[in-house]
Each structure stands twice: as C-alpha cells, then as structure tokens.
Enzyme design. Structure first.
Site, PDB file in Angstrom:
ATOM      1  CD  GLN B 221      60.676 -13.394  17.634  1.00 23.66           C
ATOM      2  OE1 GLN B 221      60.563 -13.100  16.466  1.00 23.66           O
ATOM      3  NE2 GLN B 221      60.769 -12.470  18.567  1.00 23.66           N
ATOM      4  NE  ARG B 368      67.060  -4.817  18.068  1.00 19.59           N
ATOM      5  CZ  ARG B 368      68.293  -5.275  17.913  1.00 19.59           C
ATOM      6  NH1 ARG B 368      68.663  -5.780  16.758  1.00 19.59           N
ATOM      7  NH2 ARG B 368      69.141  -5.238  18.915  1.00 19.59           N
ATOM      8  CB  CYS B 369      59.325  -1.485  17.225  1.00 22.65           C
ATOM      9  SG  CYS B 369      57.748  -2.198  16.773  1.00 22.65           S
ATOM     10  CD  GLU B 738      61.524  -4.646  20.933  1.00 25.91           C
ATOM     11  OE1 GLU B 738      60.860  -4.045  21.795  1.00 25.91           O
ATOM     12  OE2 GLU B 738      61.056  -5.472  20.152  1.00 25.91           O
TER      13      GLU B 738
END
Lengths: 179, 784, 170
Positions: B221, B368-369, B738
């Site tokens: 990523q 995802r936060c 997110e």
C-alpha cells in the site's frame, strides 16, 4: 488447547489381573494406537513415542511417560505423558487417571479421566478435531486393552489409526455435535 | 467555487463508471501471484508451532536433499548478513527469521526455496526444528505484572512494557471527576481482528545480477516507503530498487507493514540471481500478518445532572503482540486514539495508553481506521450510551445536548486536535428522520410489553484522516506529504501519477475526475498510474483514508499550476492580457466575448508547437502537498436490530448511514466504500475474533473460524449524506473509505445493548455471537 | 513423487492437455499450466470462492479438486465469458452497477452468477444473495453485486424478448 475426556469401559477379567496390566506402562502403552515405550529410565519414568495421523498430517511425538501416583490399595494410577513432535510441529501432554472397580458379575470396570493439552498446528483445528481423534484413539485403545489382557503374549502389532477413518469421524463429528 | 462539468468531461460529482473495471471483469487483472517471470522459483516459510520457546536447532539436511530444492535460509544465515532482525514502522525491531527464541505461534523460522510450490511445501515439511517450550503470556494484564516472564530479551528494558503515552490534563480532569454529580463508565474490549483482504500478501523479488537492479513486485500500500526501507535495511542503493505494486486485491491496512516473507524473498533472489515468488496462504495471513485492534479500554464520563458532559477520562492497555510492528506516525504510538472525545465538547479530558508485548502475532495495524480511530470512536459512542442509561435519557437527546456546535469550528479539543469542520446535529437529524426514530421508540415500548426484543443503536462518530502535516506526522522519519505529477500531451490527453496506491478505491477513475474538474479534460482522456516507484513521484501510500486529502489535493494543485501556465499560453494565442481571461472547465475565454476562446486541447497543442517567446515548452506540473491539517469526516449511523429469544441471534432489520465527507468526487464510488466498510463493521461486531488459548494456540487462524460475512448475512445498507466541506482542502473533500468501519461497530453494539437495557444490560463485548446473547437472556431469566 | 498423469480438458472452448502430478490442484492447473490467471486463490479452506469455475456446467471450487479429477471435462473460466469480443451482460452489469472494487473476487462472482442465471433467469434479491453465498467479498458489501446480477438478468430477459416481439410485430 485443553481437553478433558472421561471414559468408562469394562473387561471380562478379574481386578488383580487388570491392575497388574494397567500399572505397567510397557503393557498399556502399546494398546494406544501408534504408541510404544522405547526405554525405561527408572521405576517411574519411561521414554516413549506416539505417531498421530489426522488427515494427511502426521505428528510423531517423542517424550516421557511418568507414573505420578500408584495406589495399589484403591487401584488408582496417575500417569503423565509429555512429548514434542520430532519435526518441531508442536507438543502434547496428557494427564491420565485410571481407576478400577469390580463389577457385580466379576468383571472389572475401568474409568479413565484424561486431560489433554496440545500446542501447535493440531491445536489450531480446535477442540472438535482433538476430541474426535481422542474418541477414535480411545475406541482402539479399549479394543487393544481387552485383546492384550486376554492374550498377553501376542505381539503388539498396533499401527497408527488409519488417516481416512479419523478424517471421516472428525468431519461427521463437526455436524453431529457433542457425543 | 466548484464548476459543474458535463457528464462527458466527468468532473466532481459525476458517478463515472470505473475505468479500471474493464480488465478485472475479464479476469485480466495483474495481481502479484499473476506475475510470472522466466526462471522464477518459489519460497515457502517454515513456521513455529509454539508461542514461546527457545529455538535450539534448525536441521535442514533432509529438506535440502529433496530434488528441486535450491536453498534454505535460516535465522542463523540471515544473522551473518545482519538481516535476522529488521526495523518495524514503530521504531521497534522484528525478527525476520527466528534466532534464539520464537515469540508467537506461526512465527517465521526458515525459508525454503524450490523450483515449484509443491516441492517447496514438501521441503518445508522435512525441515526439523528443535524447540524448548517456555511459559506463554497471552494475557496483556499478566504481561504487565512485575514478575512476568520477559518476552523481549533483546531489549535493554527487562519487562514487557512497550510505551506509555498520555495526552490532556490529568489533574484538571481528575478534579472534575471528584466534583461531578453524575459519572458513567465502561470497560470495552475491542477484540483482535484481522483485515483479511481477499488477496493475501506476497511478492516476486527479482534481482538481476547483470544490471544490479532489484525489482520487487509486491502487495504494498506504500511502495515508495517500502523501497526506502529496503534500501536502508538491505544496504542496496535506492536507485537500484524498483518496487512495483501492480493490482492489489484489497489492503485495509494489512499491506502496509514489511513482512519477513518479503525480506526472505529478496535475500533469496539476491543470492540466487533468479526471481523468487513468495505468496502466503490464508492461514499464514491470519496468523502472522498485521492484526488490528486488541485494545482493552476503560472510559469514564463526568457529567452534570442535566446531561452536559464535563470531562472524559480514558485508560487503555494496547496488546501489540511479540513485536511492535504497528504502522503509526512516529509521534503517536497509539495512533490518533486521542480523537476519543469524538463529536462532543469536553472542557477537560485525559487519555493514557500503555503498550505491552505478548506471545501473539506482531502489530497492530490500522485496519480501515486511520490509526486507532475505530477504537476511539467505538469507545466514546459506547460510553455515551452508558451515560444515557445512567441519566435515563434518550441517547439521541444526550448526543444533541453535547455535540460541538457548527459555530465552534475550527474546534480545538481538550486532547489537542483542531477539528476543521463539522455539523453533527444535521447528520444525526437526517439519519434519525430516515430511520423513523420516533416511531421505532414507540414500537420498542410496545414490543417490550410483549417481551419481544428490539433495539435501536446510534453512532455519531467523528473521524480524523488524511495524515498528515509535516510538522507532526512522519513514518520512520519520512514526512507524510503526498504527491502528483501531471503531463498534458500535445493532443490534449494527459497522464498523471501519484504517490498513493489504490487497492480497490478506484483511483484510476477518481483522480482522473479531479483533473477533469480542474482542467476540463475529459476523465476518460486522463491515464492514472500509481505503484511503480521508478515512475511515480514519492508518496506515503494509501491507507488511513489519506489519498483524497493528500494526493487528491496535490492533484488539484498540480492541475492549477498547469492552468496558470495554460492561461499565459491562452493570452498569447488570443492576443490579450491574462487579466482579460475567464476560465470555465475546458477553456479560457475573453471576458465579455465568450466566442473568443481557446480550449485546453488547443492550448496543450500550442505548448509544443506555438509557445510564447521565452516560455519553457511543454505543459506539466508536479506538486508535493503538505496538508495544513487533517480532515474530519463524520456522520451518524442508526441501526435497528431484532433479537431471536430462542437462539440469541441478532438480525439487523435496518441500517441507515449518513456520512459527511465534504465535497464528493464520485458518489457511486463513495457509496460502494460505505457498503464495504459497513460490512466489515458488521463482521467485527458479530462474527470475528482472533483469540489465543492459554498455550498460545491461535483460535481463528483460518476462515473456518475467522468468519467473513457472505451476501446472506449482509443486510441492505441505506446511505445518505450531508456536505460540510473541509475549509483547508483545495476542493473541500475529506476522504471517506474508513468512516463506515469506524462508525459502525458502536451502532451495532449500541443497538443490541439497547434491546436488552431494560433487563439491566449496559455493555456486551464484541463479537456479539448468538451464544453470548443467549447466555445473557438465560442469566436474566428471559428464557428458562 | 507419483507418476505424472495426462489430463485432457476443454477450456473455454479450446482443447488443452498436460502431464501433471495427481496431487496438482485444479486451480494451479488453470493458473499456472494453462496460464489463465483470472481465477484466484483467496483462502486455504475452500470458503472464499475466488477460485470458482464451471466444470461440466456446474460451479466448483477449483482449489478443492485435483486436476486429474477434471480429466475429460469441460471447463469455463472468467476468460470464457466474453463472446466475439462482446462483454457478457454480467460483465456489463458489474461495471454499470459498480459491483467490484479491488476485483479479486470478481471472476468467481461472475462464474457463480452465470451459473445462477442459468438456473433462475429472474432471481429476486434473496435468490441472488443465496446464489453468491459461496463467494466472499471484502470490498463491496455485496449490495452492488446484487444490483449487477439483476441488471444482467434484466438485460438477458430483454434480449430474449426481442425476437419474440419481432414475431408479434410481423
């Protein structure tokens, strides 16, 4: 991963005969499918090995069996077996208490309580597979125990249980629920 | 001002269908496991079955003899090259291959390289490792005890405590609590879970001995950051390393850390001079790669009798596993957890976090936060509901009373964040109207009389994304800016490259839409590329919802630089001064004489064929954007659940999600992100946990036990929006990927607790599996 | 090592064959020997469905089959969906309704949906959800995939109707 398993079965033999058999790991160990005693270290300690096949996974444990407690009065024995997989796949330990009782018809009832703990790949599959494997192994153990009691001279040609039967039993067990 | 563009141009706001879809729907994506190079061989890890043990011997003799095996690397081999340990993204270090001891089940012990993956697997089975078991620590509280076994013997500090971090005013907060007439508290455990993207991690490391160039195809990523790490750790000149992130099958944070598999594949390729492929299995992915959460949190609110909150006090124990491999900005060992004041105005607050080592897989990452924001949002939304119960107040009413009002923005929280904008009440009103809140409360009252269980849960979360400004944010020292370069071709088409890397977020379409908006070039005429470190400008990658806030901004700024130059060219072509020109997407025209115009395509052509004298030819620009602040998306989620008394099963009847992410580039893509994030939140709330038994055996190490929802479990999501643009972002956008995962767990849990609160239930830890609810119902005498 | 066996299959209309180990998984056969990398591997417990292909008209998880078991059969993978350079209505539907994000589950989803529509030309939302319940997706939350499949169903139904209407119009 800890599992507690309790089993009771009876053999058509007098209690003294069964006690003599039960209190000798060299007699009892070969009844466990895939197990053997390789060496006696002292009067309480033995070296042993057991090969457990679950599906395509074979784990060869090598370790020690110790008699923790031997009560000839009450016919109770406590054994502790600990082993590590030779290839480094994990370890297992089992504490087993065996107790004998004479039944009204003269047969001997054997009650065993085992606490099994597994570390490693096998343990990841969860308790369900371990309890199924233990059930199958115990079934074989019972048969072998009875057979060897009756014919102590018969050579212990006891092989590890078939992979297919274990896998099948384990899979059935997943859908059947606790037995 | 945001001009409206035509659908053909496809600027901001158009639900443009995605350009990247064409290859995926034909099965022509190029994921790492699709990469096939001549002479390529395969690597497979040998892993520890023990959670804590001395590593005595690693015997590779039998394995090496297997035909087709090329090499086996052990920790000892790596130690000779000083590579047995590598730095983590949190300034800790992590073993690449174990030496001395192993610290978690599934830890990497040896790396087998063979001609094909089956032979590699056979050989891995033949490697014999001798261990001596050590006592296992899986309870983080016990790990903090003074007498606990020291897991990390490599550290100077002989205990398991990694860090202590605090922010806010402890004394002032404690004073408020002393005097407060009302207090509410909750112990909330956010369980260890795992992002489990559908594609596992892997790489193909290709070292060309003839040229000295190392190319690594990688599920990354953050390709540039990884390149720099490889250069620093491996001592390879950075210009000789090329990291290519091709198509990535989902990331969610799992593909941010550097894993031992990558390092081993690179070392193998450097040694053997052939491409080495390493692709982990799903079990390896779940058991050894970046997990998320595992936060044991306590929150307390001090409030007035009428419900006005006065102070927040938070204490957290963070279980990081065997190595602190968390991907966090350096100054924030607990990430952005201090956003835990949420959408509410707390005059005082104090927050402390302690990190601890245990015999578990290392981490944790931001699943995802945006760096621990899920934990924070979950905690505050849960404790606010507990306070509502305490005050016997409606939870929506309590929130409304304490929301930071719009006039207070930019708002400085008691824990140090300056929220750029927010309009919480409007979002909540929309969500509650849409779900029919008042009617639902009536229905609930009726149902309670009949002994039926239904609950309504609200979560009014505030997110903090887009890390981040250089003055505060860096990872391993690299500041968290991001970048974009745009080049316009003579025929008016364009190519643009960014330092981010999409794993499904649709960048090939959305970035093109930004260019379309700023320059009027149709989005379909703009090629977007990311992920090749040889060509893309340096960036910190895509995670933490940062792409739109950082690279998106850079794209707009770079496009505006091009527009500035284009204006000069237009003025030259139209023989007027720049001041006489007006812009609308796609062309400059003379004020008052709109027919006297030059399109961007004509200007582009001129940049190569008819430049003003003295002007540099070409039409391109690059921008490295250092965001002035983070952005603060927010929203309210409302959830209705019905509970089956017979089985304890919770059914989500309705879920309304109102999100505010400022100005939207592509509403279709935003909606898709919300659906996906809510589904992940649902899984976390009801189905997922990676747990360890007392021997350190992983429970939840495969999809058999780590449950992912299918289309059948997943409810229908209702989405809507409000729009509060970010005042500092070039086009007012905030990022949204997110939010749904951040805001939803609390909505689900609040709904279930609400269904049972009349029985005295105040909190239930996730995952809320049917057996948990069933036990509660039995305990409360609802079922016999 | 066991003796290699010859496997002959028809894949997307083409006859293919290779000598393989009996233990070679069908998914590896498809991806590495046939070099059709559209079908993916997402797990090791046959839960995810990313490897779904059609074998003799039925969907199978090719990670849980050996290549030798497919001998003599007909396989369709995602690469076989397009006909004469035209996207299948399902492929159109996935693009039109944003039924994919990272694309990794998409090939499996397309094959499962294809099989569903063969059995049930007018699936309800619930039918579709059950029809793709053997395929996991982490990105989309399934909602748009359901839309995509129903888009395809409608398009295919309309195409069926057209020749009939032409008859009526005569």
């Amino acid at each position: 991963m800890g599992q507690k398993i309790e089993k009771t079965f009876s053999v058509a033999e007098p209690l003294d005969k069964v006690w003599t058999f039960l209190s000798d790991p060299r007699q009892v160990a070969p009844c466990v499918p895939g197990a053997s005693i390789t060496e006696q270290v002292d009067d309480k300690t033995y070296k042993g090995a057991i090969s457990v096949k679950v599906g395509p996974t074979v784990t060869d444990y090598r370790g020690e069996v110790q008699i923790e407690r031997l009560d000839s009065q009450n016919h109770e024995i406590e054994i502790l077996g600990k082993g590590q997989d030779v290839r480094g796949r994990g370890s297992a330990s089992m504490k087993m208490t065996g107790k004998l009782r004479t039944l009204p018809n003269g047969d001997t009832e054997v009650t065993s309580v085992s606490e099994i703990s597994v570390v490693g790949i096998l343990a990841q599959m969860g308790g369900r597979v371990i309890s199924e494997v233990s059930n199958i192994m115990f079934g074989e153990f019972m048969k072998n125990f009875q057979a060897r009691l009756q014919q102590p001279d018969a050579s212990a040609e006891v092989n590890p249980i078939k992979a297919t039967s274990v896998a099948w039993e384990a899979t059935k067990g997943l859908f059947r629920g606790k037995s | 001002m945001i001009h409206k563009t035509s659908p053909e141009v496809g600027g901001m706001g158009h639900p443009l269908r995605r350009k990247e879809d064409l290859r995926f729907i034909q099965g022509k994506g190029n994921y790492v496991d699709d990469v096939h190079l001549p002479g390529m061989v395969y690597g497979q890890m040998v892993r520890s079955p023990y959670a804590h043990a001395r590593l005595k011997t690693v015997n590779t003799e039998k394995a090496k003899k297997l035909p087709g095996v090329l090499a086996i690397i052990t920790g000892e081999d790596l130690a000779k090259a000083n590579l047995a340990w590598m730095p983590t993204l949190s300034y800790d270090k992590q073993m690449v291959l174990a030496t001395g001891k192993v610290l978690f089940q599934s830890q990497e012990v040896a790396f087998v390289i063979a001609e094909d993956r089956y032979t590699a697997a056979d050989a891995a089975e033949l490697v014999e490792v001798e261990y001596e078991e050590l006592p296992v620590l899986v309870d983080p509280q016990k790990a903090m005890d003074p007498g606990a076994p020291v897991l990390r013997e490599d550290r100077e500090q002989k205990n398991n405590h990694i860090f202590h971090w605090e922010v806010g005013n402890r004394k002032a907060t404690d004073d408020v609590f002393q005097k407060a007439p009302v207090k509410a508290s909750v112990n909330a455990f956010f369980q260890r879970c795992h992002p489990a993207p559908l594609e596992t991690c892997g790489c193909v490391a290709d070292f060309n001995k003839a040229t000295g160039k190392l190319t690594v195809y990688m599920t990354s990523q953050a390709p540039h950051a990884h390149r720099t790490v490889f250069a620093l750790v491996g001592g390879i000149p950075e210009q000789n390393i090329r990291v290519i992130s091709p198509d990535i099958g989902g990331g969610f944070g799992n593909k941010v850390p550097v894993y031992p598999g990558y390092v081993c594949a690179i070392v193998a390729s450097l040694t053997l001079g052939v491409p080495v492929k390493w692709i982990e299995t799903r079990s390896e992915n779940l058991q050894s790669t970046g997990f998320a959460r595992d936060y044991h949190m306590t929150a307390e609110i001090a409030a007035d009798r009428d419900g006005k909150m006065q102070a927040l006090r938070v204490k957290t124990l963070a279980d990081h596993g065997a190595f602190n491999a968390a991907a966090q900005p350096t100054k924030f060992p607990a990430g952005l957890f201090s956003i835990c004041t949420g959408s509410y105005d707390y005059p005082q607050a104090f927050c402390e976090v302690d990190g601890v080592y245990t015999n578990k897989a290392p981490g944790g990452i931001a699943y995802r936060c945006s760096f621990r924001v899920t934990e924070a949002a979950y905690l505050i939304e849960r404790v606010v509901d507990v306070l509502a119960l305490e005050l016997k107040m409606d939870p929506a009413e309590l929130r409304r009373k304490n929301f930071i009002p719009p006039v207070r923005f930019p708002y400085k929280s008691s824990l140090g964040w300056t929220y750029d904008s927010g309009n919480y009440e409007a979002a909540m009103k929309l969500a509650l109207d849409k779900i029919g809140y008042a009617e639902l409360r009536k229905e609930q009252a009726e149902k309670r009389k009949k002994g039926e269980l239904m609950g309504i849960g609200i979560s009014s979360f505030t997110e903090i994304v887009g890390a981040g400004p250089a003055h505060t944010f860096d990872i391993l020292g690299i500041k968290m800016f991001d970048s974009c370069e745009i080049r316009i071709h003579p025929t008016g088409k364009a190519i643009t490259r960014m330092g981010t890397k999409s794993q499904g977020q649709g960048h090939e379409t959305t970035y093109a839409q930004i260019v379309a908006q700023e320059l009027g070039i149709p989005a379909n005429d703009v090629t977007v590329e990311e992920g090749d470190t040889d060509t893309a400008p340096y960036g910190l990658g895509t995670y933490a919802s940062r792409s739109t806030p950082t690279s998106g901004a850079a794209t707009a700024i770079a496009a505006r630089k091009i527009r500035d130059k284009a204006k000069k060219i237009a003025a030259y072509m139209l023989e007027c001064s720049e001041n006489d020109l007006e812009w609308e997407p796609g062309k400059f025209y003379v004020k008052g004489a709109p027919s006297k115009a030059k399109t961007i395509q004509e200007i582009a052509f001129a940049a190569y064929t008819n430049m003003p004298p003295g002007m540099e030819p070409g039409l391109e620009a690059v921008d490295y954007y250092d965001p002035p602040n983070l952005t603060f998306p927010f929203g309210t989620y409302a959830c209705v659940v019905d509970i089956d008394k017979g089985t304890g099963e919770v059914r989500v009847r309705r879920f309304v999600a109102v999100d505010d992410c400022g100005n939207i580039i592509n509403p279709m893509i935003v909606e898709g992100q919300i659906h996906g994030g809510l589904t992940e939140g649902l899984a976390i709330a009801f189905m997922q946990q990676i747990d360890y038994d007392e021997s350190g055996n992983v429970q939840g190490g495969s999809f058999q036990d780590y449950l992912l929802p299918t289309a059948v479990e997943t409810p229908h999501w209702e989405t809507d929006k409000t729009c509060t643009p970010s005042p500092h972002h070039p086009f007012g956008a905030k990022g949204v990927g997110e939010s749904p995962n951040v805001g939803s767990p609390a909505a689900f849990v609040n709904a279930v607790v609400d269904a049972l609160s009349h029985l005295g239930v105040k909190h239930i830890d996730m995952p809320i599996a049917p057996w948990k609810v069933w036990n509660i119902l039995k305990e409360k005498g609802v079922i016999s | 090592m066991a003796k290699k066996q010859l496997v002959r299959v028809k894949v997307n209309g083409r006859d293919r064959e290779a000598e393989v180990e009996p233990r070679l998984l069908l998914i590896h056969f498809i991806r590495e020997i046939l070099q059709l990398t559209g079908s993916h591997i997402g797990c090791d417990t046959s839960h995810c469905g990313a490897c779904t292909v059609l074998l003799n008209g039925k969907t199978v998880k090719s990670c849980t089959m050996f290549a030798v078991q497919a001998d003599g059969g007909e396989i369709m993978t995602v690469e076989g969906l397009m006909k004469d350079g035209q996207l299948h209505p399902l492929q159109e539907g996935f693009k039109e309704e944003h039924g994919l994000q990272c694309g990794f589950c998409t090939p499996g989803m397309l094959i499962s949906s294809y099989a569903l529509l063969q059995h049930n030309a007018k699936p309800s939302e619930e039918d579709v959800r059950w029809g793709i319940s053997g395929n996991l997706c982490r990105c989309t939350g399934y909602q748009n995939i359901v839309r995509a499949v129903r888009f395809a169903a409608n398009k295919m139904a309309a195409a069926e109707k057209k020749p009939e209407m032409a008859e009526v119009a005569k």
